[in-house]
Write an enzyme that holds these catalytic residues in place. Structure first.
Site, PDB file in Angstrom:
ATOM      1  NE  ARG A  22      -4.052  -1.703   1.612  1.00 35.44           N
ATOM      2  CZ  ARG A  22      -4.768  -2.100   2.638  1.00 35.44           C
ATOM      3  NH1 ARG A  22      -4.802  -1.379   3.738  1.00 35.44           N
ATOM      4  NH2 ARG A  22      -5.471  -3.201   2.554  1.00 35.44           N
ATOM      5  CB  SER A 113      -8.660  -2.115   2.437  1.00 36.65           C
ATOM      6  OG  SER A 113      -9.673  -2.604   3.262  1.00 36.65           O
ATOM      7  CG  HIS A 114      -9.897   0.488   5.647  1.00 37.55           C
ATOM      8  ND1 HIS A 114      -9.278  -0.725   5.427  1.00 37.55           N
ATOM      9  CD2 HIS A 114      -9.117   1.161   6.496  1.00 37.55           C
ATOM     10  CE1 HIS A 114      -8.165  -0.789   6.133  1.00 37.55           C
ATOM     11  NE2 HIS A 114      -8.036   0.352   6.794  1.00 37.55           N
ATOM     12  CG  ASP A 277     -13.787  -2.556   3.132  1.00 36.94           C
ATOM     13  OD1 ASP A 277     -14.500  -3.409   2.598  1.00 36.94           O
ATOM     14  OD2 ASP A 277     -12.555  -2.665   3.250  1.00 36.94           O
ATOM     15  CG  ASP A 279     -11.237  -4.375  -0.176  1.00 40.97           C
ATOM     16  OD1 ASP A 279     -11.666  -3.735   0.804  1.00 40.97           O
ATOM     17  OD2 ASP A 279     -10.443  -5.328  -0.061  1.00 40.97           O
ATOM     18  CG  ASP A 281     -11.934  -6.789   2.760  1.00 43.78           C
ATOM     19  OD1 ASP A 281     -12.320  -5.628   3.012  1.00 43.78           O
ATOM     20  OD2 ASP A 281     -10.728  -7.115   2.688  1.00 43.78           O
ATOM     21  NE  ARG A 282     -11.093  -3.259   7.175  1.00 42.94           N
ATOM     22  CZ  ARG A 282     -10.347  -2.524   7.952  1.00 42.94           C
ATOM     23  NH1 ARG A 282     -10.868  -1.473   8.561  1.00 42.94           N
ATOM     24  NH2 ARG A 282      -9.077  -2.798   8.146  1.00 42.94           N
ATOM     25  CB  THR A 344      -3.233  -8.336  12.917  1.00 44.59           C
ATOM     26  OG1 THR A 344      -3.684  -8.110  14.238  1.00 44.59           O
ATOM     27  CG2 THR A 344      -3.912  -7.370  11.971  1.00 44.59           C
ATOM     28  CD  GLU A 363      -8.308  -9.373  10.603  1.00 44.83           C
ATOM     29  OE1 GLU A 363      -7.131  -9.390  10.960  1.00 44.83           O
ATOM     30  OE2 GLU A 363      -8.705  -8.808   9.571  1.00 44.83           O
ATOM     31  CD  GLU A 364      -9.235  -4.924  15.508  1.00 49.21           C
ATOM     32  OE1 GLU A 364      -9.884  -3.877  15.546  1.00 49.21           O
ATOM     33  OE2 GLU A 364      -8.299  -5.128  14.717  1.00 49.21           O
ATOM     34  CB  SER A 365     -10.021  -4.367  11.759  1.00 55.62           C
ATOM     35  OG  SER A 365      -9.682  -5.620  11.190  1.00 55.62           O
ATOM     36  CE  LYS A 376     -10.675  -7.577   5.960  1.00 59.36           C
ATOM     37  NZ  LYS A 376      -9.409  -7.460   6.662  1.00 59.36           N
ATOM     38  NE  ARG A 496      -4.488  -0.765  13.288  1.00 53.78           N
ATOM     39  CZ  ARG A 496      -4.859   0.265  12.532  1.00 53.78           C
ATOM     40  NH1 ARG A 496      -5.389   1.336  13.096  1.00 53.78           N
ATOM     41  NH2 ARG A 496      -4.692   0.236  11.215  1.00 53.78           N
TER      42      ARG A 496
HETATM   43  C1  G1P Z   1      -5.748  -3.501   9.580  1.00 51.75           C
HETATM   44  C2  G1P Z   1      -6.566  -4.263  10.599  1.00 51.75           C
HETATM   45  C3  G1P Z   1      -6.399  -5.740  10.371  1.00 51.75           C
HETATM   46  C4  G1P Z   1      -6.770  -6.086   8.937  1.00 51.75           C
HETATM   47  C5  G1P Z   1      -6.020  -5.206   7.963  1.00 51.75           C
HETATM   48  C6  G1P Z   1      -6.500  -5.403   6.555  1.00 51.75           C
HETATM   49  O1  G1P Z   1      -4.390  -3.831   9.706  1.00 51.75           O
HETATM   50  O2  G1P Z   1      -6.216  -3.903  11.909  1.00 51.75           O
HETATM   51  O3  G1P Z   1      -7.215  -6.431  11.273  1.00 51.75           O
HETATM   52  O4  G1P Z   1      -6.481  -7.416   8.656  1.00 51.75           O
HETATM   53  O5  G1P Z   1      -6.180  -3.834   8.294  1.00 51.75           O
HETATM   54  O6  G1P Z   1      -7.840  -5.066   6.385  1.00 51.75           O
HETATM   55  P1  G1P Z   1      -3.343  -2.972  10.549  1.00 51.75           P
HETATM   56  O7  G1P Z   1      -3.346  -1.581   9.967  1.00 51.75           O
HETATM   57  O8  G1P Z   1      -3.831  -2.961  11.952  1.00 51.75           O
HETATM   58  O9  G1P Z   1      -2.045  -3.706  10.376  1.00 51.75           O
HETATM   59 ZN    ZN Z   2     -11.100  -4.044   2.792  1.00 56.87          ZN
END
Ligand code: G1P
Ligand code: ZN
Length: 543
Positions: A22, A113-114, A277, A279, A281-282, A344, A363-365, A376, A496
């Site tokens: 990214r 992603s988001h 989100d 893409d 997946d969330r 994670t 995942e919590e995210s 996901k 985090r």
């Molecule tokens: C974050 C989330 C993690 C998730 C990832 C991809 O990663 O915390 O759970 O798998 O995005 O969506 P992090 O930025 O914490 O490494």
């Molecule tokens: Zn995503």
């Protein structure tokens, strides 16, 4: 077809993070940047010759241009065929499904992603293997190594492919098949869920609001929720994917999906609110007046999945990422199956799913998924909830209340400290790690540290070990704080902090999460010296 071999040189900083590479979009647009990574992927899997891949992205700025580059590179590297979603837009879980369905050698997903999209925002690319899931640690390491030694890449000098035209086209000998991105995914969902039950739910006057956040799930949600299942037209908001997601963060949480959460807390709330989100997946789940944390959502789904056709035999097991609350562990214990704690990132779930050790994971995210794909899956989670609501004929609030009464409640919150200088973030983490062995039995306010460690994961299937996966500090046996650095940020470092406090059979409306988590928050801020290292104790985003 003219194959060109272009001289290049390694570009520093192409190390993939939690979910692939990214960077800022402009970085990806630099000469050779994307090309180096893509060639390094092909080199890491012994070339692309005679292979088939899926390519798709979340439609953000630069998606189409990047796809044309990848197609031309795949042709130059001798690939047989590439399956691409129409206009290059496919949700991440749908790419995972297309890889599995067509038994391809993997796929490339273009997404951040988001994270926001646009020329001045973020872009990303990742490689998924033939199981449909993110590349294993081993393959990721090879890709990264290749980016550090690369000296040439191959690309053909050909016209762009028309990505809007469904059907087969060719670049030299390579076939490019443009497919409807929704069709196969819809078929899969029909197999998993009782669509008649969900149809009956909507027919009974159940109202839903789904916020696609101008991202990839718009067309999927409209086709499935409104088209197939009979949700009122207009139930899907922000349903047209835009290259810049309408200027917002396509991140389904109470901060970035505030308009939907506000609606759900108001007097005119529909029965169910959900969002996905960039893409797809969330997911975020909100009941009337109640935001369901992703950790609680995973626990509720674990407890109720057997009500749905795909999981009627019960679950083999459940897996959660380490920072995710232990709520699903309590369900697994009671129902008599195993629960796994993984680092994670979705790739760690892949080996457990492939080995049949778990059926659900999360995942919590805001990520929840199952063995139907190896990513996901936002819309899948929404459909699973809807199927359970249709079966139980109860509201989200009633289901959560019953759940907490039965299992107790893990109060939970994540605090993000963003754009922190990298050195400061590392110093904070190093300081805690150096003092880990001295922490047990130290007191912080009303809390005493009962255990503290750095999380290291031993994959029970392939035996691989992943260390330094975050710091866990347990207090009094029923509270926990976790500290880790984000692997997906594109600016400085993000620290985090995850807070959790278990309360047996709590009355959900009497306690505020902030109050319940105050002692553990204060303890960790003090022991990790947030003020000294970061110059602040206030987080930027609390979710
Ligand atoms: C974050 C989330 C993690 C998730 C990832 C991809 O990663 O915390 O759970 O798998 O995005 O969506 P992090 O930025 O914490 O490494
Ligand atoms: Zn995503």
């Amino acid at each position: 077809m003219t194959i060109q071999t272009i001289e290049t040189f390694p570009i520093t900083g192409q190390k993939p993070g939690t979910s692939g590479l990214r960077k800022k979009t402009r970085v990806f647009m630099e000469d050779g940047y994307l090309e180096n990574f893509v060639q390094s992927v092909f080199n890491a899997i012994d070339g692309a010759k005679n292979k088939t891949f899926v390519v798709g992205g979340d439609g953000r700025y630069y998606n189409k241009q990047a796809i044309q580059i990848i197609l031309k590179m795949a042709a130059a590297n001798g690939a047989d065929k590439i399956i691409v979603g129409q206009n290059g837009v496919v949700s991440t879980p749908a790419v995972s499904h297309l890889i599995r369905l067509n038994k391809t050698n993997g796929g490339l997903i273009l997404s951040a992603s988001h994270n926001p999209g646009g020329i001045d925002e973020d872009f990303g690319v990742k490689f998924n293997g033939e199981n449909g899931g993110p590349a294993t640690e081993n393959v990721s390491d090879k890709i990264y190594h290749n980016t550090t030694i690369i000296n040439q890449y191959r690309i053909v000098n050909e016209e762009d492919v028309d990505l809007s035209k469904i059907g087969e086209q060719q670049i030299g000998d390579m076939i490019v098949e443009i497919v409807d991105p929704v069709a196969d995914y819809l078929q899969l969902m029909k197999k998993l869920f009782d669509f008649d039950c969900i149809r009956a739910l909507f027919a009974s006057g159940f109202f839903l609001r789904f916020d696609a956040m101008h991202a990839v799930t718009g067309p999927y949600a409209k086709a499935i929720l409104e088209g197939e299942l009979g949700a009122e037209p207009g139930s899907v908001m922000n349903g047209v994917p835009l290259e810049d997601f309408g200027g917002g963060h396509p991140d389904p949480n109470p901060v970035w999906a505030k308009p939907l959460v506000d609606l759900m807390m108001s007097g005119s709330a529909p029965d169910f609110g959900a969002a996905s989100d960039g893409d797809g997946d969330r997911n975020m789940i909100v009941g009337k007046g109640l935001y369901v944390t992703p950790s609680d959502s995973l626990a509720v789904l674990t407890a109720n999945a057997h009500l749905v056709p795909a999981y009627k035999e019960g679950l083999a097991g459940v897996a959660r990422s380490m920072p995710t609350s232990a709520a699903c562990d309590r369900v697994a214990e009671k129902l008599g199956f195993e629960s796994f704690e993984t680092p994670t990132g979705w790739k760690f779930f892949g080996s457990l799913l492939d080995a049949g050790k778990v059926t659900l994971c999360g995942e919590e995210s805001a990520g929840t998924g199952s063995n139907h794909v190896r990513e996901k899956d936002g819309l899948w989670a929404v459909l699973l909830w809807l199927n359970i609501l249709g079966k139980r004929k109860q509201s989200v609030v009633q289901i959560l209340e019953e759940h907490w009464r039965e299992f107790g409640r893990n109060y939970y919150s994540r605090h993000d400290y963003e754009a922190v200088p990298v050195d400061a973030a590392n110093q904070l983490m190093d300081h805690v790690i150096e003092n880990l062995t001295e922490l047990p039995s130290r007191r912080f306010g009303t809390l005493t540290v009962s255990r503290a460690d750095e999380f290291s994961y031993h994959d029970p299937v392939d035996g691989s070990v992943s260390s330094h996966q975050g710091i866990r500090i347990y207090f009094n046996g029923d509270a926990r704080a976790v500290l880790r650095l984000s692997g997906t940020g594109t600016e400085g470092a993000t620290v985090r902090l995850y807070l959790e406090q278990y309360v047996p059979s709590a009355n959900i409306f009497n306690l505020s999460t902030t109050e319940v988590l105050k002692p553990v928050r204060e303890a960790v801020l003090e022991l990790a010296k947030f003020s000294s290292y970061l110059g602040r104790t206030r987080a930027d985003v609390i979710s």
